[in-house]
Design a protein around this motif. Structure first.
Motif, PDB file in Angstrom:
ATOM      1  N   ARG A  17       1.659 -19.185  -9.536  1.00  0.00           N
ATOM      2  CA  ARG A  17       0.424 -19.955 -10.164  1.00  0.00           C
ATOM      3  C   ARG A  17      -0.093 -21.106  -9.402  1.00  0.00           C
ATOM      4  O   ARG A  17       0.449 -21.856  -8.737  1.00  0.00           O
ATOM      5  CB  ARG A  17       1.108 -20.694 -11.523  1.00  0.00           C
ATOM      6  N   LEU A  18      -1.656 -21.350  -9.669  1.00  0.00           N
ATOM      7  CA  LEU A  18      -2.109 -22.514  -9.116  1.00  0.00           C
ATOM      8  C   LEU A  18      -2.199 -23.411 -10.213  1.00  0.00           C
ATOM      9  O   LEU A  18      -2.512 -23.149 -11.301  1.00  0.00           O
ATOM     10  CB  LEU A  18      -3.849 -22.052  -8.821  1.00  0.00           C
ATOM     11  N   ARG A  19      -1.787 -24.686  -9.835  1.00  0.00           N
ATOM     12  CA  ARG A  19      -1.686 -25.729 -10.862  1.00  0.00           C
ATOM     13  C   ARG A  19      -2.388 -26.984 -10.633  1.00  0.00           C
ATOM     14  O   ARG A  19      -3.097 -27.449 -11.576  1.00  0.00           O
ATOM     15  CB  ARG A  19      -0.210 -26.052 -11.141  1.00  0.00           C
ATOM     16  N   ASN A  20      -2.408 -27.492  -9.432  1.00  0.00           N
ATOM     17  CA  ASN A  20      -2.903 -28.899  -9.272  1.00  0.00           C
ATOM     18  C   ASN A  20      -4.637 -28.625  -8.900  1.00  0.00           C
ATOM     19  O   ASN A  20      -5.205 -27.803  -8.520  1.00  0.00           O
ATOM     20  CB  ASN A  20      -2.112 -29.724  -8.254  1.00  0.00           C
ATOM     21  N   ARG A  21      -5.235 -29.670  -9.215  1.00  0.00           N
ATOM     22  CA  ARG A  21      -6.552 -29.865  -9.196  1.00  0.00           C
ATOM     23  C   ARG A  21      -7.054 -29.470  -7.842  1.00  0.00           C
ATOM     24  O   ARG A  21      -8.159 -29.044  -7.493  1.00  0.00           O
ATOM     25  CB  ARG A  21      -7.036 -31.395  -9.724  1.00  0.00           C
TER      26      ARG A  21
ATOM     27  N   ASP B  98      -5.486 -17.065  -2.921  1.00  0.00           N
ATOM     28  CA  ASP B  98      -5.417 -18.132  -4.141  1.00  0.00           C
ATOM     29  C   ASP B  98      -6.624 -17.404  -5.100  1.00  0.00           C
ATOM     30  O   ASP B  98      -7.758 -17.245  -4.612  1.00  0.00           O
ATOM     31  CB  ASP B  98      -5.796 -19.449  -3.662  1.00  0.00           C
ATOM     32  N   LEU B  99      -6.290 -17.102  -6.128  1.00  0.00           N
ATOM     33  CA  LEU B  99      -7.360 -16.564  -7.074  1.00  0.00           C
ATOM     34  C   LEU B  99      -7.421 -17.180  -8.391  1.00  0.00           C
ATOM     35  O   LEU B  99      -6.596 -17.829  -8.644  1.00  0.00           O
ATOM     36  CB  LEU B  99      -7.051 -15.043  -7.369  1.00  0.00           C
ATOM     37  N   ILE B 100      -8.786 -17.460  -8.682  1.00  0.00           N
ATOM     38  CA  ILE B 100      -9.126 -18.251 -10.043  1.00  0.00           C
ATOM     39  C   ILE B 100     -10.056 -17.317 -10.826  1.00  0.00           C
ATOM     40  O   ILE B 100     -10.777 -16.657 -10.390  1.00  0.00           O
ATOM     41  CB  ILE B 100      -9.881 -19.504  -9.805  1.00  0.00           C
TER      42      ILE B 100
ATOM     43  N   VAL C 208       0.402 -19.166   2.391  1.00  0.00           N
ATOM     44  CA  VAL C 208       1.149 -18.907   1.121  1.00  0.00           C
ATOM     45  C   VAL C 208       1.373 -17.146   1.351  1.00  0.00           C
ATOM     46  O   VAL C 208       0.775 -16.619   1.883  1.00  0.00           O
ATOM     47  CB  VAL C 208       0.284 -18.873  -0.048  1.00  0.00           C
ATOM     48  N   GLU C 209       2.672 -16.711   0.898  1.00  0.00           N
ATOM     49  CA  GLU C 209       3.472 -15.386   1.255  1.00  0.00           C
ATOM     50  C   GLU C 209       2.703 -14.425   0.456  1.00  0.00           C
ATOM     51  O   GLU C 209       2.288 -13.295   0.639  1.00  0.00           O
ATOM     52  CB  GLU C 209       4.614 -15.605   1.143  1.00  0.00           C
ATOM     53  N   GLN C 210       2.274 -14.711  -0.956  1.00  0.00           N
ATOM     54  CA  GLN C 210       1.684 -13.858  -1.942  1.00  0.00           C
ATOM     55  C   GLN C 210       0.621 -14.298  -2.212  1.00  0.00           C
ATOM     56  O   GLN C 210      -0.105 -15.507  -1.892  1.00  0.00           O
ATOM     57  CB  GLN C 210       2.851 -13.678  -3.100  1.00  0.00           C
ATOM     58  N   PHE C 211      -0.037 -14.010  -3.399  1.00  0.00           N
ATOM     59  CA  PHE C 211      -1.445 -14.461  -3.981  1.00  0.00           C
ATOM     60  C   PHE C 211      -0.807 -15.488  -5.104  1.00  0.00           C
ATOM     61  O   PHE C 211       0.171 -15.371  -5.743  1.00  0.00           O
ATOM     62  CB  PHE C 211      -2.214 -13.389  -4.675  1.00  0.00           C
ATOM     63  N   ARG C 212      -1.778 -16.302  -5.223  1.00  0.00           N
ATOM     64  CA  ARG C 212      -1.344 -17.224  -6.646  1.00  0.00           C
ATOM     65  C   ARG C 212      -2.799 -17.025  -7.448  1.00  0.00           C
ATOM     66  O   ARG C 212      -3.810 -17.187  -7.009  1.00  0.00           O
ATOM     67  CB  ARG C 212      -1.255 -18.734  -5.989  1.00  0.00           C
ATOM     68  N   VAL C 213      -2.285 -17.256  -8.727  1.00  0.00           N
ATOM     69  CA  VAL C 213      -3.342 -17.213  -9.779  1.00  0.00           C
ATOM     70  C   VAL C 213      -3.547 -18.178 -10.555  1.00  0.00           C
ATOM     71  O   VAL C 213      -2.601 -19.011 -10.940  1.00  0.00           O
ATOM     72  CB  VAL C 213      -2.998 -15.998 -10.584  1.00  0.00           C
ATOM     73  N   GLY C 214      -4.782 -18.831 -11.106  1.00  0.00           N
ATOM     74  CA  GLY C 214      -5.013 -19.755 -11.705  1.00  0.00           C
ATOM     75  C   GLY C 214      -5.838 -19.080 -12.806  1.00  0.00           C
ATOM     76  O   GLY C 214      -6.944 -18.481 -12.380  1.00  0.00           O
ATOM     77  N   VAL C 215      -6.063 -19.688 -14.275  1.00  0.00           N
ATOM     78  CA  VAL C 215      -6.818 -19.001 -14.976  1.00  0.00           C
ATOM     79  C   VAL C 215      -7.799 -20.343 -15.614  1.00  0.00           C
ATOM     80  O   VAL C 215      -7.269 -21.267 -16.011  1.00  0.00           O
ATOM     81  CB  VAL C 215      -6.123 -18.297 -16.203  1.00  0.00           C
TER      82      VAL C 215
END
Length: 118
Positions: free
Chosen positions: A6-10, A80-82, A38-45
């Motif tokens: 997860r992407l969490r911080n601003r 990193d994906l949003i 980052v080793e995998q992808f991270r996602v923010g919504v």
């Protein structure tokens, strides 16, 4: 979806918005930024208040995270994906949303190349 995905911080969100590439369809916008650390992808919504009240916005977030969890193996690593939810996604069923989400990922070249069998 695991917390490490997860992407969490601003600061992370701002970095992806500023330097990432975007693609969109009528229901979603996806921003992607390649990361070496980052080793995998991270996602923010991201869901705007224009989408609906908190119940609707959280439902959208949960559905997107579940779709991503099911298709985790197909998404490219080191990204990193949003995902930004648009108004058109609110009335969609799970299957329609899944199809639309995979479409925008394919459009942005964020899915791994499919191996074709002969």
């Amino acid at each position: 979806m695991h917390k490490r995905l997860r992407l969490r911080n601003r600061a992370d969100f701002s970095r992806v918005y500023r330097y990432g590439k975007s693609q969109a369809n009528y229901q979603f916008v996806v921003y992607g930024l390649r990361r070496k650390d980052v080793e995998q992808f991270r996602v923010g919504v991201s869901c705007s208040k224009k989408i609906g009240n908190a119940v609707v916005r959280n439902r959208m977030r949960r559905m997107i995270k579940e779709i991503i969890r099911h298709h985790e193996a197909e998404i490219v690593e080191n990204m990193d994906l949003i995902f930004i939810v648009r108004k058109g996604a609110v009335s969609m069923s799970y299957k329609e949303m899944e199809k639309s989400l995979l479409h925008v990922l394919r459009k942005a070249s964020l899915l791994k190349a499919e191996k074709r069998s002969k």
